[in-house]
Motif scaffolding. Structure first.
Motif, PDB file in Angstrom:
ATOM      1  N   UNK A   1       0.825  -1.214   0.000  1.00 23.30           N
ATOM      2  CA  UNK A   1       0.000   0.000   0.000  1.00 23.30           C
ATOM      3  C   UNK A   1       0.856   1.260   0.000  1.00 23.30           C
ATOM      4  N   UNK A   2       2.045   1.176   0.567  1.00 20.75           N
ATOM      5  CA  UNK A   2       2.904   2.352   0.671  1.00 20.75           C
ATOM      6  C   UNK A   2       3.361   2.853  -0.697  1.00 20.75           C
ATOM      7  N   UNK A   3       3.285   1.956  -1.705  1.00 21.02           N
ATOM      8  CA  UNK A   3       3.640   2.369  -3.061  1.00 21.02           C
ATOM      9  C   UNK A   3       2.476   3.062  -3.772  1.00 21.02           C
ATOM     10  N   UNK A   4       1.286   2.937  -3.197  1.00 20.52           N
ATOM     11  CA  UNK A   4       0.088   3.495  -3.829  1.00 20.52           C
ATOM     12  C   UNK A   4      -0.343   4.822  -3.226  1.00 20.52           C
ATOM     13  N   UNK A   5      -0.027   5.054  -1.947  1.00 17.39           N
ATOM     14  CA  UNK A   5      -0.583   6.198  -1.234  1.00 17.39           C
ATOM     15  C   UNK A   5       0.502   7.010  -0.546  1.00 17.39           C
ATOM     16  N   UNK A   6       0.308   8.309  -0.536  1.00 18.52           N
ATOM     17  CA  UNK A   6       1.155   9.206   0.238  1.00 18.52           C
ATOM     18  C   UNK A   6       0.838   9.024   1.720  1.00 18.52           C
ATOM     19  N   UNK A   7       1.865   8.879   2.543  1.00 19.81           N
ATOM     20  CA  UNK A   7       1.654   8.568   3.950  1.00 19.81           C
ATOM     21  C   UNK A   7       0.908   9.679   4.673  1.00 19.81           C
ATOM     22  N   UNK A   8       1.169  10.921   4.314  1.00 16.74           N
ATOM     23  CA  UNK A   8       0.462  12.033   4.969  1.00 16.74           C
ATOM     24  C   UNK A   8      -1.022  12.016   4.630  1.00 16.74           C
ATOM     25  N   UNK A   9      -1.331  11.637   3.394  1.00 16.31           N
ATOM     26  CA  UNK A   9      -2.743  11.513   3.013  1.00 16.31           C
ATOM     27  C   UNK A   9      -3.420  10.413   3.819  1.00 16.31           C
TER      28      UNK A   9
END
Length: 371
Positions: A41-49
């Motif tokens: 999932x970390x490759x799909x989404x910005x962590x701050x978002x």
């Protein structure tokens, strides 16, 4: 998607969507340690978002003062969460860079308010089609929706549609075995009328109230060893050997709150709505095509009770299905039924259509707006 006008039984229902889109697809390996499974999932989404979205869902579901007060309790209870969910939640907290209590609360918050329409149908040749709209009053979830392929030994063990940060499933498919969706079971429905600036008409969103508050659900899960409803869906997808086995599991295993489980199989007649109490099934409502009952529609209240006067989803879906006809039902026509207003409405997050006999045709569309 362009403006569509769907004509059913001489009544025109207008379905508007500015930009429906397919969610991202991610492979989650069941062969790796639980705390590492959701790393893709970390490759799909910005962590701050992800952090901001999680806070929005929690804060809108759990009052802030309760959130603060319950943190030490949740941290203590974390040790009682069964595997693999404990490991997966722990891994999520690590990826998010946040307290594990936040991820525990996030996962239980999603158990509170799944407003839905689910339909299981059979065509004239015995093919089973299953579709669902999932409605949540959190607009941010449209950008968190993800299709997940759960892999085992290099093959798809099962798949489903969920939200980033959530380890459970409300929608899923075990290939060549069965499909399943879950709907919240509600006692009352309140309405909020919203004026549409597009068509200059009034529409409503419906807010069912579930039987148990979120803290009751946590107590039920931890102390009574009951399963969150979405965890039981996932466990059934992984373990059940066929449609009948899935029905038995979903009808009997104790769960934290009331729910409807809707299932479709691979053979003629394999379709059912299970009305669940916490301790077991309150009703089992199967397809009965020999007597003309080739579909079942379930929203958020018991099928033997009249629909609330201002919630037309059940009646509109049935009219659309009758107009379509059993000889014309398919995944495409079922999607159109699920796109009719108000079956598709202001808080519809996504629509999924599926058929376990043709698992490659599993399709999810995130709905930008239905009016």
């Amino acid at each position: 998607m362009k403006l569509q006008i769907c004509l059913f039984l001489g009544v025109t229902f207008i379905c508007v969507s500015k930009a429906d889109f397919s969610p991202p697809v991610v492979n989650i390996s069941l062969d790796v340690p639980a705390d590492q499974r959701w790393a893709p999932l970390m490759k799909l989404y910005d962590i701050n978002f992800l952090r901001k979205a999680a806070s929005e869902v929690i804060d809108s579901t759990v009052p802030k003062w309760v959130h603060v007060a319950i943190k030490p309790v949740v941290e203590a209870l974390e040790k009682y969460i069964p595997q693999p969910y404990a490991g997966e939640i722990r891994g999520m907290a690590s990826f998010y860079g946040t307290d594990i209590s936040d991820i525990v609360l996030l996962n239980f918050a999603y158990e509170v308010s799944a407003f839905c329409t689910s339909i299981v149908t059979q065509d004239t040749t015995g093919n089973i089609y299953h579709g669902r709209n999932l409605d949540y009053p959190h607009d941010v979830l449209k950008n968190l929706t993800v299709d997940v392929l759960f892999m085992k030994n290099g093959k798809v063990a099962y798949r489903g549609t969920t939200f980033a940060g959530y380890v459970g499933l409300w929608t899923g498919q075990s290939p060549n075995k069965f499909t399943v969706s879950g709907n919240e079971r509600s006692r009352f429905i309140f309405f909020i009328f919203v004026r549409s600036s597009i068509l200059h008409r009034f529409y409503y969103v419906f807010i069912p109230t579930d039987k148990g508050h979120w803290w009751e659900n946590i107590i039920s899960a931890i102390l009574l060893k009951s399963s969150p409803v979405s965890w039981l869906v996932r466990e059934t997808l992984e373990a059940a050997v066929d449609f009948q086995d899935a029905v038995m599991r979903l009808a009997k295993v104790p769960i934290i709150t009331d729910v409807y489980y809707i299932l479709g199989g691979v053979r003629a007649g394999e379709g059912v709505v299970i009305t669940r109490d916490r301790g077991g099934s309150a009703d089992i409502w199967p397809l009965d095509p020999l007597h003309g009952n080739w579909y079942r529609v379930e929203t958020n209240y018991d099928h033997w009770l009249p629909a609330p006067k201002r919630d037309e989803r059940r009646d509109v879906a049935m009219k659309a299905l009758n107009a379509t006809g059993q000889n014309h039902i398919s995944m495409d026509s079922l999607y159109k039924v699920l796109s009719v207003n108000p079956v598709c409405n202001w808080i519809t997050v996504y629509t999924t259509v599926m058929s376990a006999a043709t698992p490659e045709k599993y399709t999810t569309a995130v709905r930008d707006m239905c009016v």
